[in-house]
Design a protein around this motif. Structure first.
Motif, PDB file in Angstrom:
ATOM      1  N   GLN A  39       0.863  -1.203   0.000  1.00  0.00           N
ATOM      2  CA  GLN A  39       0.000   0.000   0.000  1.00  0.00           C
ATOM      3  C   GLN A  39       0.890   1.239   0.000  1.00  0.00           C
ATOM      4  O   GLN A  39       1.728   1.398   0.897  1.00  0.00           O
ATOM      5  CB  GLN A  39      -0.833   0.031   1.286  1.00  0.00           C
ATOM      6  N   VAL A  40       0.675   2.123  -0.973  1.00  0.00           N
ATOM      7  CA  VAL A  40       1.506   3.327  -1.102  1.00  0.00           C
ATOM      8  C   VAL A  40       0.619   4.568  -1.080  1.00  0.00           C
ATOM      9  O   VAL A  40      -0.386   4.635  -1.806  1.00  0.00           O
ATOM     10  CB  VAL A  40       2.315   3.304  -2.421  1.00  0.00           C
ATOM     11  N   LEU A  41       0.998   5.533  -0.275  1.00  0.00           N
ATOM     12  CA  LEU A  41       0.355   6.860  -0.292  1.00  0.00           C
ATOM     13  C   LEU A  41       1.364   7.844  -0.871  1.00  0.00           C
ATOM     14  O   LEU A  41       2.526   7.851  -0.465  1.00  0.00           O
ATOM     15  CB  LEU A  41      -0.014   7.296   1.135  1.00  0.00           C
ATOM     16  N   HIS A  98      -3.029  15.720   5.077  1.00  0.00           N
ATOM     17  CA  HIS A  98      -3.698  14.495   4.611  1.00  0.00           C
ATOM     18  C   HIS A  98      -3.105  13.268   5.313  1.00  0.00           C
ATOM     19  O   HIS A  98      -1.911  13.018   5.268  1.00  0.00           O
ATOM     20  CB  HIS A  98      -3.558  14.332   3.099  1.00  0.00           C
ATOM     21  N   VAL A  99      -3.997  12.482   5.939  1.00  0.00           N
ATOM     22  CA  VAL A  99      -3.580  11.249   6.611  1.00  0.00           C
ATOM     23  C   VAL A  99      -4.451  10.113   6.080  1.00  0.00           C
ATOM     24  O   VAL A  99      -5.674  10.261   5.946  1.00  0.00           O
ATOM     25  CB  VAL A  99      -3.747  11.377   8.146  1.00  0.00           C
ATOM     26  N   ALA A 100      -3.802   8.983   5.749  1.00  0.00           N
ATOM     27  CA  ALA A 100      -4.538   7.836   5.193  1.00  0.00           C
ATOM     28  C   ALA A 100      -5.522   7.276   6.220  1.00  0.00           C
ATOM     29  O   ALA A 100      -5.256   7.311   7.426  1.00  0.00           O
ATOM     30  CB  ALA A 100      -3.540   6.752   4.769  1.00  0.00           C
ATOM     31  N   VAL A 104      -0.390   2.778   5.819  1.00  0.00           N
ATOM     32  CA  VAL A 104       0.158   2.262   4.562  1.00  0.00           C
ATOM     33  C   VAL A 104       1.561   1.703   4.788  1.00  0.00           C
ATOM     34  O   VAL A 104       2.217   1.981   5.804  1.00  0.00           O
ATOM     35  CB  VAL A 104       0.198   3.373   3.480  1.00  0.00           C
ATOM     36  N   ASP A 105       2.052   0.932   3.805  1.00  0.00           N
ATOM     37  CA  ASP A 105       3.398   0.355   3.877  1.00  0.00           C
ATOM     38  C   ASP A 105       4.458   1.367   3.458  1.00  0.00           C
ATOM     39  O   ASP A 105       5.582   1.340   3.961  1.00  0.00           O
ATOM     40  CB  ASP A 105       3.500  -0.852   2.936  1.00  0.00           C
ATOM     41  N   LEU A 125       4.302  14.388   8.947  1.00  0.00           N
ATOM     42  CA  LEU A 125       2.985  14.180   8.320  1.00  0.00           C
ATOM     43  C   LEU A 125       2.885  12.767   7.742  1.00  0.00           C
ATOM     44  O   LEU A 125       1.908  12.051   7.969  1.00  0.00           O
ATOM     45  CB  LEU A 125       2.774  15.227   7.219  1.00  0.00           C
ATOM     46  N   LEU A 126       3.912  12.358   6.991  1.00  0.00           N
ATOM     47  CA  LEU A 126       3.873  11.028   6.367  1.00  0.00           C
ATOM     48  C   LEU A 126       3.842   9.927   7.431  1.00  0.00           C
ATOM     49  O   LEU A 126       3.167   8.901   7.255  1.00  0.00           O
ATOM     50  CB  LEU A 126       5.089  10.849   5.448  1.00  0.00           C
ATOM     51  N   ALA A 127       4.552  10.153   8.535  1.00  0.00           N
ATOM     52  CA  ALA A 127       4.624   9.134   9.591  1.00  0.00           C
ATOM     53  C   ALA A 127       3.235   8.847  10.170  1.00  0.00           C
ATOM     54  O   ALA A 127       2.965   7.729  10.640  1.00  0.00           O
ATOM     55  CB  ALA A 127       5.582   9.591  10.692  1.00  0.00           C
ATOM     56  N   ARG A 128       2.343   9.826  10.094  1.00  0.00           N
ATOM     57  CA  ARG A 128       0.985   9.628  10.636  1.00  0.00           C
ATOM     58  C   ARG A 128       0.184   8.630   9.794  1.00  0.00           C
ATOM     59  O   ARG A 128      -0.814   8.093  10.251  1.00  0.00           O
ATOM     60  CB  ARG A 128       0.246  10.964  10.710  1.00  0.00           C
ATOM     61  N   SER A 129       0.616   8.394   8.540  1.00  0.00           N
ATOM     62  CA  SER A 129      -0.094   7.452   7.661  1.00  0.00           C
ATOM     63  C   SER A 129       0.598   6.094   7.598  1.00  0.00           C
ATOM     64  O   SER A 129       0.108   5.187   6.928  1.00  0.00           O
ATOM     65  CB  SER A 129      -0.154   8.008   6.228  1.00  0.00           C
TER      66      SER A 129
END
Ligand code: SAM
Length: 248
Positions: A39-41, A98-100, A104-105, A125-129
């Motif tokens: 899974q990629v965001l 934006h948070v998934a 995600v992986d 921010l990315l770490a939250r997803s």
């Protein structure tokens, strides 16, 4: 909601809105050992080339978020063309915050770290997803060599020398933020040419097709000035890379 129109004009023909080439993007996907179903965001996903080609080549699934209506539409069309529209989707919107819904992986922001207010904010921010043990991808410029003056840095369209670091310092800064650097793919000058020089023909065609548009003077000036500015400054001083990071 959209990005400034000048970017939608100058980069309308780009599939990749960064100095990474299709070959290097493919090599990066292989280097990351992506498994089917990963899974990629992707925040600031542009025209979706990373998600679409990695879905085709590695079977990843993913979501991209981008503020450009044009690029988002191009990403959806690319997904259809590559037969991966059932695996990747593209949201038109502001990725700031934006948070998934589900962790995600791989969480990526490739060349748009202003979305989180800089590298540190974008990592947070990315770490939250991200699921525990997941991977972050950050695309970011660095100085290939330090510009000799602030004016030379500004010639690279930076505010000044302090905007970017040399590569070893950038890599060390990821460590200082608590991340191992586990891979990287660096752009080279040919890649910069593909990103920058590709804008010139697009501008020339746009000027011919839109003689009465209010942005004609802006685009005309850019087409006039950009080749020399780019060759004098950006091509000499600015590097760029995608860095794969895992929390320590
Ligand atoms: C340098 S491009 C990189 C695009 C893509 N990652 C690629 O490599 O092709 C930066 C992207 O960020 C998008 N962008 C800028 N501000 C944004 C925001 N606040 N939210 C979402 N996307 C944004 C732009 O539309 C553009 O597609």
């Amino acid at each position: 909601m959209d990005i400034p129109r000048i970017f939608n004009i100058t980069e309308s023909a780009h599939r990749i809105h960064n100095p990474i080439t299709p070959d290097k993007l493919a090599s990066l996907g292989a280097a990351l050992r992506l498994e089917a179903g990963t899974q990629v965001l992707d925040l600031g996903s542009g025209s979706g080339e990373m998600l679409c080609t990695w879905a085709r080549d590695h079977g990843i699934v993913g979501t991209g978020v981008d503020m450009s209506q044009l690029f988002t539409e191009q990403a959806r069309q690319r997904a259809e063309a590559l037969g991966v529209a059932d695996r990747v989707s593209f949201i038109h919107g502001d990725a700031a915050g934006h948070v998934a819904h589900e962790p995600v992986d791989v969480a990526a922001c490739v060349g748009a770290t202003w979305i989180g207010g800089g590298v540190a904010g974008t990592l947070a921010l990315l770490a939250r997803s991200l699921r525990p043990g997941g991977m972050i991808l950050i695309g970011e410029p660095f100085w290939r060599q330090l510009p000799p003056t602030e004016a030379a840095a500004q010639g690279c369209l930076a505010h000044g020398i302090s905007d970017f670091q040399l590569l070893p310092q950038l890599l060390a800064s990821f460590g200082n933020l608590g991340y191992d650097v586990v891979e990287m793919m660096l752009a080279d000058q040919d890649g910069w040419d593909r990103y920058e020089a590709a804008k010139w023909l697009t501008m020339r065609h746009w000027l011919a097709a839109n003689p009465d548009d209010e942005l004609v003077p802006v685009v005309r000036a850019q087409l006039h000035n950009e080749p020399v500015r780019y060759a004098t400054y950006t091509r000499e001083y600015l590097g760029w890379g995608v860095f794969a990071l895992m929390q320590r």
